[in-house]
Design a protein around this motif. Structure first.
Motif, PDB file in Angstrom:
ATOM      1  N   LEU A 136      12.853  28.169  23.209  1.00  0.00           N
ATOM      2  CA  LEU A 136      12.433  26.810  23.563  1.00  0.00           C
ATOM      3  C   LEU A 136      11.100  26.467  22.910  1.00  0.00           C
ATOM      4  O   LEU A 136      10.893  25.339  22.447  1.00  0.00           O
ATOM      5  CB  LEU A 136      12.328  26.666  25.079  1.00  0.00           C
ATOM      6  CG  LEU A 136      13.657  26.644  25.848  1.00  0.00           C
ATOM      7  CD1 LEU A 136      13.388  26.645  27.340  1.00  0.00           C
ATOM      8  CD2 LEU A 136      14.490  25.432  25.451  1.00  0.00           C
ATOM      9  N   LYS A 137      10.205  27.442  22.874  1.00  0.00           N
ATOM     10  CA  LYS A 137       8.888  27.212  22.259  1.00  0.00           C
ATOM     11  C   LYS A 137       9.038  26.893  20.775  1.00  0.00           C
ATOM     12  O   LYS A 137       8.426  25.947  20.256  1.00  0.00           O
ATOM     13  CB  LYS A 137       8.010  28.449  22.455  1.00  0.00           C
ATOM     14  CG  LYS A 137       6.606  28.302  21.892  1.00  0.00           C
ATOM     15  CD  LYS A 137       5.792  29.558  22.153  1.00  0.00           C
ATOM     16  CE  LYS A 137       4.387  29.435  21.569  1.00  0.00           C
ATOM     17  NZ  LYS A 137       3.588  30.671  21.794  1.00  0.00           N
ATOM     18  N   ALA A 138       9.869  27.664  20.080  1.00  0.00           N
ATOM     19  CA  ALA A 138      10.089  27.415  18.651  1.00  0.00           C
ATOM     20  C   ALA A 138      10.789  26.072  18.443  1.00  0.00           C
ATOM     21  O   ALA A 138      10.469  25.324  17.515  1.00  0.00           O
ATOM     22  CB  ALA A 138      10.924  28.544  18.049  1.00  0.00           C
ATOM     23  N   PHE A 139      11.730  25.764  19.329  1.00  0.00           N
ATOM     24  CA  PHE A 139      12.461  24.497  19.239  1.00  0.00           C
ATOM     25  C   PHE A 139      11.525  23.300  19.381  1.00  0.00           C
ATOM     26  O   PHE A 139      11.570  22.350  18.589  1.00  0.00           O
ATOM     27  CB  PHE A 139      13.534  24.481  20.324  1.00  0.00           C
ATOM     28  CG  PHE A 139      14.126  23.117  20.592  1.00  0.00           C
ATOM     29  CD1 PHE A 139      14.916  22.485  19.646  1.00  0.00           C
ATOM     30  CD2 PHE A 139      13.880  22.477  21.801  1.00  0.00           C
ATOM     31  CE1 PHE A 139      15.463  21.240  19.902  1.00  0.00           C
ATOM     32  CE2 PHE A 139      14.422  21.230  22.059  1.00  0.00           C
ATOM     33  CZ  PHE A 139      15.208  20.601  21.104  1.00  0.00           C
ATOM     34  N   LEU A 140      10.661  23.325  20.394  1.00  0.00           N
ATOM     35  CA  LEU A 140       9.735  22.211  20.593  1.00  0.00           C
ATOM     36  C   LEU A 140       8.760  22.082  19.429  1.00  0.00           C
ATOM     37  O   LEU A 140       8.427  20.971  19.004  1.00  0.00           O
ATOM     38  CB  LEU A 140       8.967  22.384  21.898  1.00  0.00           C
ATOM     39  CG  LEU A 140       9.771  22.206  23.194  1.00  0.00           C
ATOM     40  CD1 LEU A 140       8.892  22.472  24.409  1.00  0.00           C
ATOM     41  CD2 LEU A 140      10.376  20.817  23.268  1.00  0.00           C
ATOM     42  N   ALA A 141       8.290  23.204  18.906  1.00  0.00           N
ATOM     43  CA  ALA A 141       7.373  23.155  17.759  1.00  0.00           C
ATOM     44  C   ALA A 141       8.061  22.547  16.543  1.00  0.00           C
ATOM     45  O   ALA A 141       7.466  21.754  15.810  1.00  0.00           O
ATOM     46  CB  ALA A 141       6.868  24.563  17.435  1.00  0.00           C
ATOM     47  N   ALA A 142       9.344  22.892  16.320  1.00  0.00           N
ATOM     48  CA  ALA A 142      10.074  22.354  15.179  1.00  0.00           C
ATOM     49  C   ALA A 142      10.327  20.856  15.347  1.00  0.00           C
ATOM     50  O   ALA A 142      10.258  20.089  14.378  1.00  0.00           O
ATOM     51  CB  ALA A 142      11.392  23.094  15.001  1.00  0.00           C
ATOM     52  N   CYS A 143      10.621  20.420  16.589  1.00  0.00           N
ATOM     53  CA  CYS A 143      10.785  18.980  16.831  1.00  0.00           C
ATOM     54  C   CYS A 143       9.471  18.245  16.613  1.00  0.00           C
ATOM     55  O   CYS A 143       9.432  17.166  16.016  1.00  0.00           O
ATOM     56  CB  CYS A 143      11.282  18.741  18.257  1.00  0.00           C
ATOM     57  SG  CYS A 143      13.020  19.154  18.517  1.00  0.00           S
ATOM     58  N   ARG A 144       8.399  18.834  17.096  1.00  0.00           N
ATOM     59  CA  ARG A 144       7.093  18.194  16.981  1.00  0.00           C
ATOM     60  C   ARG A 144       6.643  18.131  15.517  1.00  0.00           C
ATOM     61  O   ARG A 144       6.149  17.098  15.060  1.00  0.00           O
ATOM     62  CB  ARG A 144       6.074  18.960  17.824  1.00  0.00           C
ATOM     63  CG  ARG A 144       4.650  18.442  17.730  1.00  0.00           C
ATOM     64  CD  ARG A 144       3.752  19.078  18.777  1.00  0.00           C
ATOM     65  NE  ARG A 144       3.708  20.528  18.692  1.00  0.00           N
ATOM     66  CZ  ARG A 144       4.219  21.357  19.600  1.00  0.00           C
ATOM     67  NH1 ARG A 144       4.832  20.887  20.665  1.00  0.00           N
ATOM     68  NH2 ARG A 144       4.126  22.669  19.460  1.00  0.00           N
ATOM     69  N   ALA A 145       6.809  19.232  14.798  1.00  0.00           N
ATOM     70  CA  ALA A 145       6.312  19.305  13.419  1.00  0.00           C
ATOM     71  C   ALA A 145       7.278  18.680  12.417  1.00  0.00           C
ATOM     72  O   ALA A 145       6.871  18.284  11.333  1.00  0.00           O
ATOM     73  CB  ALA A 145       6.043  20.761  13.047  1.00  0.00           C
ATOM     74  N   GLY A 146       8.572  18.605  12.773  1.00  0.00           N
ATOM     75  CA  GLY A 146       9.535  17.963  11.890  1.00  0.00           C
ATOM     76  C   GLY A 146      10.218  18.878  10.906  1.00  0.00           C
ATOM     77  O   GLY A 146      11.053  18.439  10.125  1.00  0.00           O
TER      78      GLY A 146
END
Length: 293
Positions: free
Chosen positions: A10-20
């Protein structure tokens, strides 16, 4: 807990959504691109749903992923709230804020001392964006932008209306008074390449034309035009209340303050994958207090 996806995923997923992108998320998390890819694959397997699709050279979140990220970030926000309430107290906090360069330099930064006095221990890190860099990309927690927000990717809070009017240095008007519209022809009009049409918008609002003047000086960015204004090189079209502090301290005056263009609205934007922390919500409330809505 068996019904909850793995937290690292989930942490990696949110970072990827945030960073694009996976690469930007890897840089933010200080891990490899492959590590981010594996965590997202784990989450996709757990959900039985693809969350990212290829867009050119990068992997971009799907609309399904962004909707999921919004709900997950809200859940994390509740966890943050609970930790704040039941923990020993808040440590020093940091919020990364992206804002247009002129707005940051002339409106936001002069007001930040007020924020810091009211909220000791909270640090605002301002990242400026020029007109060419104004797209909502990069690593930030909150962005300030003018105009309609991207509703699918960001939650938005309006806090300020801005309009345009003529601005000038007091010394310039002492040398060449400007009391009527026809006297514009006696002055050099300062233009900005990144703000085309500002003079025409104001002239339309004034119900006027240029009165035959052909004396213009053009600069590439408004903060360069601003320096020319302060130095008394000509008249400019300036954003208010963005330049309000300059007017209050006497660096600039508004010869036709009553003539202004229709308002344009500023928003604070939070990416869908960002969980709002205590400082995030505090800063949003402070923007509302400082704004004019």
């Amino acid at each position: 807990m068996s019904r909850i996806p793995p937290l690292p995923a989930l942490k990696a997923f949110l970072a990827a959504c945030r960073a694009g992108s996976y690469s930007a998320a890897a840089e933010e998390l200080n891990v490899t691109h492959g590590a981010v890819s594996r965590q997202i694959q784990t989450l996709e397997d757990w959900l039985g749903q693809k969350l990212f699709e290829r867009a050119g050279q990068r992997m971009a979140p799907t609309s399904h992923a962004l909707a999921f990220a919004l709900e997950v970030s809200e859940a994390f926000e509740r966890i943050n709230d609970a930790a704040g309430r039941y923990g020993k107290g808040s440590a020093t906090m940091l919020l990364r804020v992206s804002a247009p360069a002129t707005f940051a330099m002339r409106w936001l930064i002069p007001r930040l001392e007020d924020f810091h006095q009211k909220h000791p221990g909270m640090l605002i890190q301002v990242q400026t964006a020029t007109t060419q860099q104004i797209s909502l990309a990069g690593s930030f927690d909150l962005a300030i932008r003018r105009g309609s927000p991207q509703a699918d990717h960001f939650s938005a809070q309006a806090f300020l209306d801005e309009w345009l009017t003529v601005v000038a240095a007091p010394g310039l008007l002492a040398r060449a008074p400007l009391n009527a519209l026809h006297e514009l022809s006696a002055h050099v009009l300062l233009d900005t390449e990144t703000r085309p049409g500002d003079w025409q918008q104001w002239l339309n609002a004034a119900g006027s034309t240029e009165h035959g003047t052909s004396r213009r000086q053009r600069f590439d960015h408004f903060y360069v035009t601003y320096t020319a204004l302060i130095d008394g090189l000509g008249l400019g079209i300036g954003p208010m209340p963005t330049l309000e502090h300059d007017v209050e301290v006497g660096r600039l005056v508004l010869p036709f303050a009553h003539i202004r263009t229709p308002s344009r609205r500023y928003y604070s934007l939070t990416p869908a994958g960002v969980a709002k922390t205590v400082i995030h919500r505090t800063f949003e409330r402070w923007l509302l207090e400082q704004g004019n809505l």
